[in-house]
Design a protein around this motif. Structure first.
Motif, short mmCIF file in Angstrom:
data_model
loop_
_atom_site.label_atom_id
_atom_site.label_comp_id
_atom_site.label_asym_id
_atom_site.label_seq_id
_atom_site.Cartn_x
_atom_site.Cartn_y
_atom_site.Cartn_z
N PHE A 144 0.83 -1.19 0.00
CA PHE A 144 0.00 0.00 0.00
C PHE A 144 0.88 1.25 0.00
O PHE A 144 1.83 1.36 0.76
CB PHE A 144 -0.93 -0.01 1.23
CG PHE A 144 -1.75 1.22 1.37
CD1 PHE A 144 -2.79 1.48 0.49
CD2 PHE A 144 -1.49 2.13 2.39
CE1 PHE A 144 -3.56 2.63 0.64
CE2 PHE A 144 -2.25 3.27 2.54
CZ PHE A 144 -3.29 3.52 1.66
N ASP A 145 0.53 2.21 -0.85
CA ASP A 145 1.28 3.46 -0.97
C ASP A 145 0.31 4.62 -0.77
O ASP A 145 -0.55 4.87 -1.62
CB ASP A 145 1.95 3.55 -2.34
CG ASP A 145 2.73 4.83 -2.55
OD1 ASP A 145 3.03 5.52 -1.55
OD2 ASP A 145 3.03 5.16 -3.71
N MET A 146 0.46 5.32 0.36
CA MET A 146 -0.46 6.41 0.68
C MET A 146 -0.35 7.58 -0.29
O MET A 146 -1.27 8.38 -0.42
CB MET A 146 -0.21 6.92 2.11
CG MET A 146 -0.66 5.95 3.15
SD MET A 146 -0.33 6.43 4.87
CE MET A 146 -0.53 8.15 4.90
N ALA A 147 0.77 7.69 -0.99
CA ALA A 147 0.98 8.81 -1.91
C ALA A 147 0.16 8.67 -3.19
O ALA A 147 -0.10 9.66 -3.87
CB ALA A 147 2.45 8.94 -2.26
N SER A 148 -0.27 7.44 -3.51
CA SER A 148 -1.01 7.25 -4.76
C SER A 148 -2.29 6.43 -4.61
O SER A 148 -2.99 6.20 -5.59
CB SER A 148 -0.11 6.57 -5.80
OG SER A 148 0.28 5.29 -5.34
N GLN A 149 -2.57 5.99 -3.38
CA GLN A 149 -3.74 5.11 -3.18
C GLN A 149 -4.56 5.57 -1.98
O GLN A 149 -4.03 6.19 -1.06
CB GLN A 149 -3.27 3.67 -2.95
CG GLN A 149 -2.43 3.12 -4.09
CD GLN A 149 -1.64 1.90 -3.68
OE1 GLN A 149 -1.79 1.36 -2.60
NE2 GLN A 149 -0.76 1.46 -4.57
N GLN A 150 -5.85 5.22 -2.02
CA GLN A 150 -6.75 5.47 -0.89
C GLN A 150 -7.29 4.12 -0.42
O GLN A 150 -7.88 3.39 -1.23
CB GLN A 150 -7.92 6.34 -1.31
CG GLN A 150 -7.53 7.71 -1.80
CD GLN A 150 -8.75 8.52 -2.19
OE1 GLN A 150 -9.19 9.34 -1.41
NE2 GLN A 150 -9.27 8.31 -3.38
N ALA A 151 -7.10 3.85 0.83
CA ALA A 151 -7.62 2.59 1.36
C ALA A 151 -9.09 2.80 1.71
O ALA A 151 -9.43 3.63 2.54
CB ALA A 151 -6.83 2.17 2.59
N ILE A 152 -9.95 2.05 1.03
CA ILE A 152 -11.38 2.19 1.33
C ILE A 152 -11.86 1.07 2.26
O ILE A 152 -12.93 1.18 2.85
CB ILE A 152 -12.23 2.21 0.04
CG1 ILE A 152 -12.00 0.95 -0.78
CG2 ILE A 152 -11.91 3.44 -0.78
CD1 ILE A 152 -13.04 0.75 -1.87
N ALA A 153 -11.03 0.01 2.37
CA ALA A 153 -11.39 -1.09 3.28
C ALA A 153 -10.13 -1.86 3.66
O ALA A 153 -9.16 -1.88 2.90
CB ALA A 153 -12.39 -2.03 2.63
#
Length: 194
Positions: free
Chosen positions: A148-157
């Motif tokens: 997971f990369d917070m700079a390019s992704q949004q965790a929805i679950a």
């Protein structure tokens, strides 16, 4: 003695003539009281004229530079307005064939006997559209099975997994992310393992 006198006088006259020939003639000029002023006035007038010419030249240059700057400012303002109004013109004109293909696909869906033919047509349109995006420098993010990369992704679950190796790894992507060069155009919505 009278004979000697004329000789002496002649010798004396001769000496005076020689002295006059050898000595430079000195003439003394009487200074004119108006002369210094008359000599200064032309110099002052020349300097004044020279300064007036410089002022005229510099004023002309200033006027021209000011006019050039004003024209530059107007031109750049117009170019910016045109860029805002018509900046997307090239991109939109390249999208028109994709829209044409979508309209053809819609028409063929109404009269199609086979769903497979419609699916193939839509897949071709999607490929054409992704080809267009690639030409523009847009790339789709590949996020599945990666950390997971917070700079390019949004965790929805977050989904619990029994595997500790899957912790913090993207398991699913619900909305794909896109980048333009190094800039994120849209963040990917992802499901990560915990």
């Amino acid at each position: 003695m009278s004979k000697d006198m004329p000789k002496k006088e002649k010798q004396h006259e001769k000496k005076q003539e020689e002295n006059t020939i050898n000595e430079p003639e000195v003439t003394q000029e009487i200074p004119n009281k108006q002369d210094p002023i008359s000599k200064k006035e032309p110099k002052v007038e020349d300097a004044t004229k020279e300064l007036e010419e410089k002022i005229a030249t510099l004023s002309d240059r200033l006027l021209r530079v000011t006019a050039e700057y004003d024209n530059y400012r107007k031109r750049t303002t117009k170019e910016k307005a045109d860029l805002l109004a018509y900046g997307g013109e090239k991109i939109l004109s390249e999208l028109l064939p994709v829209i044409d293909d979508l309209e053809i696909a819609l028409a063929s869906i109404r009269s199609a006997d086979s769903v497979d033919a419609v699916r193939e047509g839509v897949e071709l349109i999607v490929q054409k559209f992704f080809s267009f995006l690639t030409k523009q420098g847009v790339t789709q993010m590949d996020v599945i099975e990666k950390p997971f990369d917070m700079a390019s992704q949004q965790a929805i679950a977050m989904v619990p997994t029994g595997d500790p190796n899957k912790k913090g790894i993207v398991l699913d992507c619900t909305k794909k992310g896109y980048t333009l060069g190094d800039k994120v155009l849209r963040y990917a919505d992802v499901v990560i393992g915990e």
